[in-house]
Design a protein around this motif. Sequence first.
Motif, PDB file in Angstrom:
ATOM      1  N   LEU A  91       0.982  -1.235   0.039  1.00 27.91           N
ATOM      2  CA  LEU A  91       0.083   0.068   0.084  1.00 27.91           C
ATOM      3  C   LEU A  91       0.823   1.428   0.000  1.00 27.91           C
ATOM      4  N   ASN A 143       0.645   4.126   1.615  1.00 27.58           N
ATOM      5  CA  ASN A 143      -0.024   4.884   2.828  1.00 27.58           C
ATOM      6  C   ASN A 143       1.276   5.900   3.454  1.00 27.58           C
ATOM      7  N   GLU A 165       0.324   7.206   6.931  1.00 29.73           N
ATOM      8  CA  GLU A 165       0.812   6.446   8.078  1.00 29.73           C
ATOM      9  C   GLU A 165       2.075   6.284   8.228  1.00 29.73           C
TER      10      GLU A 165
END
Length: 92
Positions: free
Chosen positions: A55, A57, A60
């Motif tokens: 992912l 991300n 995060e």
Amino acid sequence: MASAGFAKRWLRPEVYPLFAAVGTVVGICSMQLVRNICINPEVRVKKENRAAGVLDNFEEGEMYSQHAVRKFLRGRRPEVMPSVNKFFSDPN
């Protein structure tokens, strides 16, 4: 008889600092292990999360890597004892 020998050898006041040091290290390692398993964005324990693949991300990951301790120490000089370092490094 074996337990008496263990107590006689290891439960002495000279060994308490060793117990404290080993206990501190085990605590730090346990804390890091729990932190990585619980909040690391790259570690996926559940099967449903592992199926997602890689992912992107970034938010995060940024939150994980820039934690509160790192933010607190960001603008400071990397010194353990600043007053001692200043005393020995700065000429009068």
